[in-house]
Design a protein around this motif. Structure first.
Motif, mmCIF file in Angstrom:
data_model
loop_
_atom_site.group_PDB
_atom_site.id
_atom_site.type_symbol
_atom_site.label_atom_id
_atom_site.label_comp_id
_atom_site.label_asym_id
_atom_site.label_seq_id
_atom_site.Cartn_x
_atom_site.Cartn_y
_atom_site.Cartn_z
ATOM 1 N N PHE A 224 -3.649 -31.954 -0.944
ATOM 2 C CA PHE A 224 -3.580 -30.841 -1.883
ATOM 3 C C PHE A 224 -2.173 -30.629 -2.415
ATOM 4 C CE2 PHE A 224 -7.602 -28.525 -2.195
ATOM 5 C CZ PHE A 224 -8.360 -29.343 -1.400
ATOM 6 N N THR A 231 -3.550 -23.913 -6.931
ATOM 7 C CA THR A 231 -3.781 -24.852 -5.836
ATOM 8 C C THR A 231 -4.937 -25.786 -6.172
ATOM 9 O OG1 THR A 231 -2.845 -23.409 -4.171
ATOM 10 C CG2 THR A 231 -4.552 -24.938 -3.421
ATOM 11 N N ARG A 232 -4.743 -27.080 -5.903
ATOM 12 C CA ARG A 232 -5.750 -28.062 -6.275
ATOM 13 C C ARG A 232 -5.503 -29.375 -5.539
ATOM 14 N NH1 ARG A 232 -4.544 -30.450 -12.010
ATOM 15 N NH2 ARG A 232 -5.222 -32.234 -10.787
ATOM 16 N N PRO A 233 -6.540 -30.178 -5.394
ATOM 17 C CA PRO A 233 -6.323 -31.508 -4.822
ATOM 18 C C PRO A 233 -5.429 -32.328 -5.756
ATOM 19 C CG PRO A 233 -8.670 -30.937 -4.835
ATOM 20 C CD PRO A 233 -7.962 -29.917 -5.677
ATOM 21 N N ARG A 234 -4.722 -33.299 -5.190
ATOM 22 C CA ARG A 234 -3.909 -34.174 -6.016
ATOM 23 C C ARG A 234 -4.779 -34.994 -6.969
ATOM 24 N NH1 ARG A 234 1.111 -33.922 -4.728
ATOM 25 N NH2 ARG A 234 1.671 -33.487 -2.581
ATOM 26 N N GLU B 200 -3.594 -21.814 0.600
ATOM 27 C CA GLU B 200 -2.447 -21.515 -0.260
ATOM 28 C C GLU B 200 -1.470 -20.559 0.422
ATOM 29 O OE1 GLU B 200 -3.322 -20.658 -4.423
ATOM 30 O OE2 GLU B 200 -1.801 -19.075 -4.402
ATOM 31 N N ALA B 216 -0.773 -30.227 2.943
ATOM 32 C CA ALA B 216 -2.106 -29.647 3.085
ATOM 33 C C ALA B 216 -3.128 -30.731 2.783
ATOM 34 C CB ALA B 216 -2.284 -28.478 2.129
ATOM 35 N N VAL B 217 -4.059 -30.923 3.687
ATOM 36 C CA VAL B 217 -5.066 -31.962 3.488
ATOM 37 C C VAL B 217 -6.452 -31.463 3.897
ATOM 38 C CG1 VAL B 217 -3.363 -33.772 4.007
ATOM 39 C CG2 VAL B 217 -4.925 -32.996 5.800
ATOM 40 N N PRO D 194 -9.028 -26.799 -13.486
ATOM 41 C CA PRO D 194 -8.497 -27.682 -12.442
ATOM 42 C C PRO D 194 -8.186 -27.051 -11.088
ATOM 43 C CG PRO D 194 -6.901 -27.411 -14.233
ATOM 44 C CD PRO D 194 -8.115 -26.644 -14.631
ATOM 45 N N THR D 195 -7.911 -25.749 -11.017
ATOM 46 C CA THR D 195 -7.469 -25.199 -9.721
ATOM 47 C C THR D 195 -8.535 -24.332 -9.056
ATOM 48 O OG1 THR D 195 -6.508 -23.090 -10.466
ATOM 49 C CG2 THR D 195 -5.130 -25.058 -10.710
ATOM 50 N N THR D 196 -8.381 -24.172 -7.743
ATOM 51 C CA THR D 196 -9.324 -23.348 -6.981
ATOM 52 C C THR D 196 -9.161 -21.872 -7.340
ATOM 53 O OG1 THR D 196 -7.744 -23.191 -5.148
ATOM 54 C CG2 THR D 196 -9.355 -24.965 -5.040
ATOM 55 N N ASN D 197 -7.960 -21.486 -7.749
ATOM 56 C CA ASN D 197 -7.733 -20.092 -8.136
ATOM 57 C C ASN D 197 -8.500 -19.755 -9.406
ATOM 58 O OD1 ASN D 197 -5.190 -21.583 -7.137
ATOM 59 N ND2 ASN D 197 -4.923 -19.525 -6.334
ATOM 60 N N THR D 239 -8.436 -38.819 -7.714
ATOM 61 C CA THR D 239 -8.971 -38.054 -6.594
ATOM 62 C C THR D 239 -9.372 -36.627 -6.986
ATOM 63 O OG1 THR D 239 -6.653 -37.693 -5.998
ATOM 64 C CG2 THR D 239 -7.837 -39.361 -4.760
ATOM 65 N N HIS D 240 -8.965 -36.210 -8.174
ATOM 66 C CA HIS D 240 -9.372 -34.870 -8.628
ATOM 67 C C HIS D 240 -9.173 -34.750 -10.125
ATOM 68 C CE1 HIS D 240 -10.161 -30.574 -8.529
ATOM 69 N NE2 HIS D 240 -9.046 -30.353 -9.190
ATOM 70 N N TYR D 243 -12.923 -28.533 -11.522
ATOM 71 C CA TYR D 243 -14.165 -27.927 -11.055
ATOM 72 C C TYR D 243 -14.991 -27.485 -12.260
ATOM 73 C CZ TYR D 243 -11.375 -27.743 -6.805
ATOM 74 O OH TYR D 243 -10.590 -28.078 -5.744
#
Lengths: 254, 254, 254, 254
Positions: A224, A231-234, B200, B216-217, D194-197, D239-240, D243
């Protein structure tokens, strides 16, 4: 830290250096330089200012060694080794056989966890690989726990009653029976292979050779990128290393 | 095996039993029954015929214990623990602090790897959880390596100069500073949390509190169903357990 | 909505019902009941109070139909069909051949996207499956776009110059050459198969049979559970459906 | 193929070129060159020998366009667009609103599936992006189906009773209410972030604004490297991307 000690110089995630301290030597990076003499006498965990940043002097744990070692044919990652060691059932004092030695990264990891009273016997058919791995083990002070054997495990494994066998080689099915003979009853075989064809073949060979609880898994790690409120995966990364097949030696009841 | 010993009775992947041997007791399964007396005197690794199948008597490695233990609130899986232990840098002789104790599954795993000369200190605010975990540790003969403390790590960690701190609790950011104080320089903090919000928050708190190489993984495990000429990942399974955040204590250079 | 119309009654993610409106009928759920008569005359998108909740009357898009249809042997999921249709290059007016028909879920999806001027020809050896699929297509008003053929595509495909061929069957490599003959130059073959063995075999057969840009992928969908400050992937779910192999027909230049 | 036509010249997976045919022009690659004149008059699907290989002349389906277009800020991949279009419920004849236009890749994809009688209205605040996207749409002969609007959807959406709204922008929660007003009852909102937020925020905003069946997913694509007896996922890859949050407009019953 004294001369001869190993240290990880960590500047940022892209600048990680494994250094053996020698008076008169210097580490050069695009963020600045460090004289080994300035590190000697410091404590692990301290940080030093360099021209364009900060150098953190970290104790070399296994995954840092992984980052620091040159690893030409490396496919085993910390995510895989961590899982294999965990499910293998090994602990301080265990005896483990490994093949092939390769760069010695798995060898070192096994040596770390079996401790002073444990033993790792590692086979490889290539002397150059073994010399290289021996050098890495010596660097980490783990050489005494490891026996390096030049030889082909497809011809047999000399050790008997071992706690676990780890295989990272192209045709592990040719070693399954030898691994069974080498293991103590209830001992564990751990196999790492990159293709689905190898996965199937070694799995079925284990079932046919009196291994039980045979399991095949893939361990995928997503890294991440963490920022406040973003925050997001790479985006780009490793998408596959290999599969892990594990099983335990079963014998007929007396 | 003698009375009082622990054994995993493995019949098939869906029938795995963790048993403490006591004369006069019996294990009943839908595939058949086994008297503990018939197991006593056997060797680990042996198998016994039962009414509708075969019972394999396996030595209880950590992941079998995982299968065998009742685990009401368990979210940490072998895939996660294996990775955390690996990157934590611990080894035989290490001192580790853990919170919360929970079912004690991580406690037991840490105790396994730090060995006889290592030490695990585990905090929890709930006495019932600690009693349960202590019972599990005793069952595995690992009780001597573990100190169970009834207390709240958010108020502080008493131990100093420890090698690693492991946190599996809802608000680990409240403990980051205490973990830093408790760790030796270069020591490792490992945090397990299920949500992206916690990921986060704890990550940023670690960055702000002098942890370096903060990563973070997510570790994803895919299980395979292997048949000759019909190999594939399983259809249904665990799709998420949690995220792992790791970092190392850095101090100002002297 | 009028009698005979199709509606998705959505109460919550676990209570989704595909209903054909008929006066005198009633939908019974554990959250309450609804008379079809109360729905007739309403507009798609409206919601109605029921005993213990709210029933939302939604227009039946393809993925809702997926939720609503009984699907005994269904393995193709929206994630897979969406990708296959996208890369297949089809559009309104396209002609597509499909085998086997199965439950008709892919058939319906293809019919949706080729439009009134397009055509879907679907083969199956089982008459019962075809009848069932025909019924589903009729229910959705898509029957006119579909030709149901009782027959075995392993014996050949009658249609020529089609835009795309979709295969969802156990031995698609037996149809690769027939698909090539049936496709227009530059047309697309899309294959869905659950095992890695089938993946390899059909991929290599396509390479050998003058398909180019042959690609094999797996589409994995992770569902999220979203709560304020507690967002995370779901714990349990579908971990595998199948692989998709795509390629395009190439011919010798004139 | 005639002058002005678009063709994908596919040599191998790393050499894919989107070409507009013009007499007098030449395509140069490290595998050899091709005069446009040699392509004119050929049929889609034919292949031509070049100096060091073969050039396959393919009809430009959407994913090839994706490979061929320069895409500076592209994050939406075929795997994402395929899924979004599928679950959006659109079909030939649908009316769709999109924001922002970006490179126009989603615009083109939507235009492909809504057909001649459908309509795509795409908003962007940047004129340069719109011009670029318009050029791309024209290149593909899809310009007539698209209305390019210079404007900010955060200020409102002019179109009413549309079938679906697609959002690919940094702050989609500011548009959720406008999307609701613009959609016909039962219509679909599809959001890519793109982000979880952003995922959490737009999801909760949709729930609060009378969208039902709100779902958040991530679509992960794994590419395979297939060789006889050596099949495996690729080692390095994407890898991403982002969402997808989907939901449907619900209104109070009359």
């Amino acid at each position: 830290m004294a001369e001869g000690d190993l240290v990880v110089v960590w500047i940022d995630p892209r600048r990680v250096y494994l250094v053996k301290l020698e008076r008169g030597k210097r580490l050069d990076t695009d963020k600045g330089s460090l004289l080994h003499e300035d590190i000697i006498g410091k404590e692990y965990g301290e940080s030093l200012a360099i021209q364009r940043g900060k150098a953190h002097l970290l104790y070399p744990t296994l995954d840092y060694i992984y980052e620091g070692l040159h690893r030409p044919s490396q496919v085993l990652y910390p995510k895989d080794i961590g899982y294999m060691i965990y499910v293998s059932g090994i602990k301080p004092g265990s005896t483990v056989v490994e093949a092939g030695t390769g760069s010695g990264f798995l060898t070192i990891s096994l040596a770390n966890f079996v401790g002073n009273e444990g033993r790792v016997v590692t086979y490889d058919v290539r002397e150059d690989m073994q010399n290289r791995a021996r050098k890495n083990a010596r660097l980490l002070g783990l050489e005494d726990r490891v026996t390096f054997k030049l030889g082909d495990v497809r011809q047999g494994i000399e050790e008997k009653d071992v706690d676990a066998v780890f295989l990272d080689m192209p045709d592990p099915w040719l070693v399954v029976q030898h691994a069974w003979s080498s293991l103590r009853p209830s001992g564990t075989l751990e196999v790492f292979i990159p293709t689905t064809n190898q996965l199937e073949r070694v799995f079925l060979t284990m079932i046919q050779n009196n291994f039980v609880d045979v399991k095949a898994v893939e361990i995928i790690m997503r890294e991440f990128q963490v920022k406040e409120n973003a925050t997001r995966p790479r985006t780009i990364g490793v998408t596959h290393t290999g599969y892990i097949v594990s099983g335990r030696k079963s014998i007929k009841g007396s």
